[in-house]
Design a protein around this motif. Sequence first.
Motif, PDB file in Angstrom:
ATOM      1  N   ARG A 167     -38.298 -18.470  10.132  1.00 50.99           N
ATOM      2  CA  ARG A 167     -37.140 -18.768   9.287  1.00 50.99           C
ATOM      3  C   ARG A 167     -35.831 -18.308   9.908  1.00 50.99           C
ATOM      4  N   ALA A 168     -35.873 -17.143  10.506  1.00 55.66           N
ATOM      5  CA  ALA A 168     -34.653 -16.597  11.100  1.00 55.66           C
ATOM      6  C   ALA A 168     -34.168 -17.474  12.244  1.00 55.66           C
ATOM      7  N   LEU A 169     -35.085 -17.984  12.988  1.00 47.55           N
ATOM      8  CA  LEU A 169     -34.696 -18.838  14.114  1.00 47.55           C
ATOM      9  C   LEU A 169     -33.929 -20.048  13.617  1.00 47.55           C
ATOM     10  N   ALA A 173     -29.821 -20.738  14.201  1.00 49.57           N
ATOM     11  CA  ALA A 173     -29.363 -21.954  14.868  1.00 49.57           C
ATOM     12  C   ALA A 173     -28.454 -22.764  13.948  1.00 49.57           C
ATOM     13  N   PHE A 174     -28.943 -23.011  12.741  1.00 49.79           N
ATOM     14  CA  PHE A 174     -28.139 -23.782  11.809  1.00 49.79           C
ATOM     15  C   PHE A 174     -26.811 -23.070  11.529  1.00 49.79           C
ATOM     16  N   GLU A 194     -27.301 -20.612  25.032  1.00 46.16           N
ATOM     17  CA  GLU A 194     -27.841 -19.545  25.887  1.00 46.16           C
ATOM     18  C   GLU A 194     -27.674 -18.145  25.272  1.00 46.16           C
ATOM     19  N   PRO A 195     -26.496 -17.747  24.892  1.00 43.80           N
ATOM     20  CA  PRO A 195     -26.384 -16.398  24.301  1.00 43.80           C
ATOM     21  C   PRO A 195     -27.221 -16.246  23.040  1.00 43.80           C
ATOM     22  N   LEU A 196     -27.314 -17.340  22.298  1.00 45.88           N
ATOM     23  CA  LEU A 196     -28.077 -17.290  21.068  1.00 45.88           C
ATOM     24  C   LEU A 196     -29.539 -16.965  21.363  1.00 45.88           C
ATOM     25  N   VAL A 197     -30.073 -17.672  22.327  1.00 47.06           N
ATOM     26  CA  VAL A 197     -31.470 -17.444  22.695  1.00 47.06           C
ATOM     27  C   VAL A 197     -31.630 -16.038  23.259  1.00 47.06           C
TER      28      VAL A 197
ATOM     29  N   ALA B 173     -26.235 -14.365   9.169  1.00 45.88           N
ATOM     30  CA  ALA B 173     -26.230 -14.005   7.754  1.00 45.88           C
ATOM     31  C   ALA B 173     -26.001 -15.236   6.882  1.00 45.88           C
ATOM     32  N   PHE B 174     -24.964 -15.993   7.203  1.00 49.12           N
ATOM     33  CA  PHE B 174     -24.693 -17.195   6.423  1.00 49.12           C
ATOM     34  C   PHE B 174     -25.882 -18.153   6.493  1.00 49.12           C
ATOM     35  N   GLY B 175     -26.376 -18.329   7.670  1.00 48.20           N
ATOM     36  CA  GLY B 175     -27.428 -19.318   7.877  1.00 48.20           C
ATOM     37  C   GLY B 175     -28.707 -19.009   7.139  1.00 48.20           C
TER      38      GLY B 175
END
Lengths: 206, 206, 206, 206
Positions: A167-169, A173-174, A194-197, B173-175
């Motif tokens: 769920r967090a993933l 992303a969203f 990239e930074p997100l991953v 957090a928002f997501g």
Amino acid sequence: MNTDSPISTRRDRKREEKRQAIVAAAEEVFGAKGVADASMSEIADLADVAAGTLYLYFSGKEALFFAAFAKRISTLFESTHAHWEANGPLRDRLAEVVRLHLSFVRTNRGFYEFLMTLGHPDHTSPGEFSPLIELCDSQLSLQTAAFAKAQANGEISDKLAPEFLSRALRSLAFGMVTDAVNRRKTEDLESVVEPLVELFWNGISK
Amino acid sequence: MNTDSPISTRRDRKREEKRQAIVAAAEEVFGAKGVADASMSEIADLADVAAGTLYLYFSGKEALFFAAFAKRISTLFESTHAHWEANGPLRDRLAEVVRLHLSFVRTNRGFYEFLMTLGHPDHTSPGEFSPLIELCDSQLSLQTAAFAKAQANGEISDKLAPEFLSRALRSLAFGMVTDAVNRRKTEDLESVVEPLVELFWNGISK
Amino acid sequence: MNTDSPISTRRDRKREEKRQAIVAAAEEVFGAKGVADASMSEIADLADVAAGTLYLYFSGKEALFFAAFAKRISTLFESTHAHWEANGPLRDRLAEVVRLHLSFVRTNRGFYEFLMTLGHPDHTSPGEFSPLIELCDSQLSLQTAAFAKAQANGEISDKLAPEFLSRALRSLAFGMVTDAVNRRKTEDLESVVEPLVELFWNGISK
Amino acid sequence: MNTDSPISTRRDRKREEKRQAIVAAAEEVFGAKGVADASMSEIADLADVAAGTLYLYFSGKEALFFAAFAKRISTLFESTHAHWEANGPLRDRLAEVVRLHLSFVRTNRGFYEFLMTLGHPDHTSPGEFSPLIELCDSQLSLQTAAFAKAQANGEISDKLAPEFLSRALRSLAFGMVTDAVNRRKTEDLESVVEPLVELFWNGISK
DNA sequence: GATGAATGAGGCTTCATTCAT
DNA sequence: TATGAATGAAGCCTCATTCAT
């Protein structure tokens, strides 16, 4: 006339094609504008049918929206499925999935808006949404399984529940779309992916 | 006649109070339904004024929405500011901020929706939004500064840019609200906050 | 299936008929009250259609007004054309034209009002009016030609430019309506027509 | 307190002044836009009073309009009176009067519009207009007298009734405004005045 | 089945007028 | 007397939906 069956088959095919055309148009319009700002005639125009025809295929605006939403979100989920089922390093698969989510939200603001309300407690008729909710749930299972397996392999830390990770993933992303607020340059997907991953990966690594 | 000034003061106060009442009503309604689905008369009713009165205070629906949005988001930001400026372990402050964001989105779907579109490139008149964008930007700076300081202290890893961390935190957090989709039990904030912080914290720790 | 064309023809005819009915109603109402005092629902009622229907045929109030104005003024001009192109003594033709103008203004105050503002310099978008202006101009030419010919024939004096005569004739006829102010018995057209023509005729005779 | 009378005198003067200011503002606004398109607050603003104040001096919009109309038209009539009572060749006086009418209409479209409807038979309450009608009538008498005298003098032909001439003169001058339609250059008054007088003069000469 | 004209409820907004201060 | 905030009726317009063709 024993031609009945073939004829009706041809008919059915035609009917199905038209239905698809309508849904495709609805995806386009609803995705760009959201339910409230889209108009039925706009969709009819894009689908190249008369306004009244929409009501031969869908009971009303809401139903059409649901169909369009289901179609788009399914398409997204099919793509992510493919990645989850593929082999290769988990980190890379994560990157792909993030990329897909990110670009989905970009062109489907209208649906994402709706996604946020899907589970909202004060919906008048939550019952109507259950098929959509199930649809969204189903995709999570696959992801969850992938995380569970990675934990079993010792590939990642097992401190957090695999379902939560899944769920967090998606949320991360969203959610990064709100980023648009500060950047106004949503074009360069990669500078976000990239930074997100990296962040996520660090978060789940041992 | 030195009553002039007090008189006008009293009037101004009344006027200001009514303005606040209107904005409060607008926050409620817009927050719950979004711009498109909210109606001006609904807001007027809730504020207990005649429909026409709204136009004595705001030039139109859009202007009222902006005011309501600005008010709500400012309130959120003031709370987060307080936490960022407080002392104490970074991880705890993170938890607080996440909690605040989470509960904001829960009751402000309408505004969150708008937040997503704020920086959208195909807005007809992006100029109008700049005050709102600046408002949102301003909050990020404080967060960014906090992360930068923590990196300087060696408290967290410096592999990711502090600005990115700031944005990612908010997004995450928002997501997480989309989570509502699968859970339908958004009530228990805590069951989301803790793992979220854990994940994020791991992601940024050395 | 050669029924296609007839079918669409029938539909088109019906559509055209309804359009005419709407314009006719608009002529009535706008003519009597002017743009500002007429209401769309009033017109819809008179045309025996729903209010929304008007917008299927015209983009808005202004567009409908223009159409109604153009229709009425064209009708007037067609009548005057007939007289100018006919043979017979100039003086008699003058009388007819004066009569027509006079009776036009009587039942078309709303349009006459507008006529007065058509060329007004502080119109925001004079461009929109050009078709209407051209329409009005076109009628003058014919009149002008008639005067020029009469001058060439030596039928009337050539001291004043034919174009001026043309404009003055129209103005005099239209302007006599203000006469209503003093008389309150606009019914007896003839008691105005004859002296008017006499005056004008003397004015232009050798 | 025997200061009552002087005080009330001062008060009356003040009251009268404010009334004048309001009427002046109304003249401006109604003259430019007509009744329907002018708003009470606009007038109040221009008069530098509060909206509610207007109703202390006039019973409503219509009454204020009437007052403004009466004021403007009186001003016009006073100017023409001056010319009619002056000595000098009739033709010159005609020219002056035409000039005055022409320039009146130019800046008082709103009132001219109304002038046209003053005697209209389907006015709901024609009684209300009688003072205005009388006002307009009164001016005609003077003109009529002037023409009668000129006929007696043998200065002009006596074939047409002096009253008719009087009305025709006004109509012709007012009506020439519609000329704006074709010319779009109402600025050069003179190019209209001279031929107009020439035409009229020929029309009435022996 | 398909069409698209028609409907009419409902939304936003303006503004003449009133009334508490 | 003067103010100006408040009212609410009325106007313009949109659009989901229906239905005769």
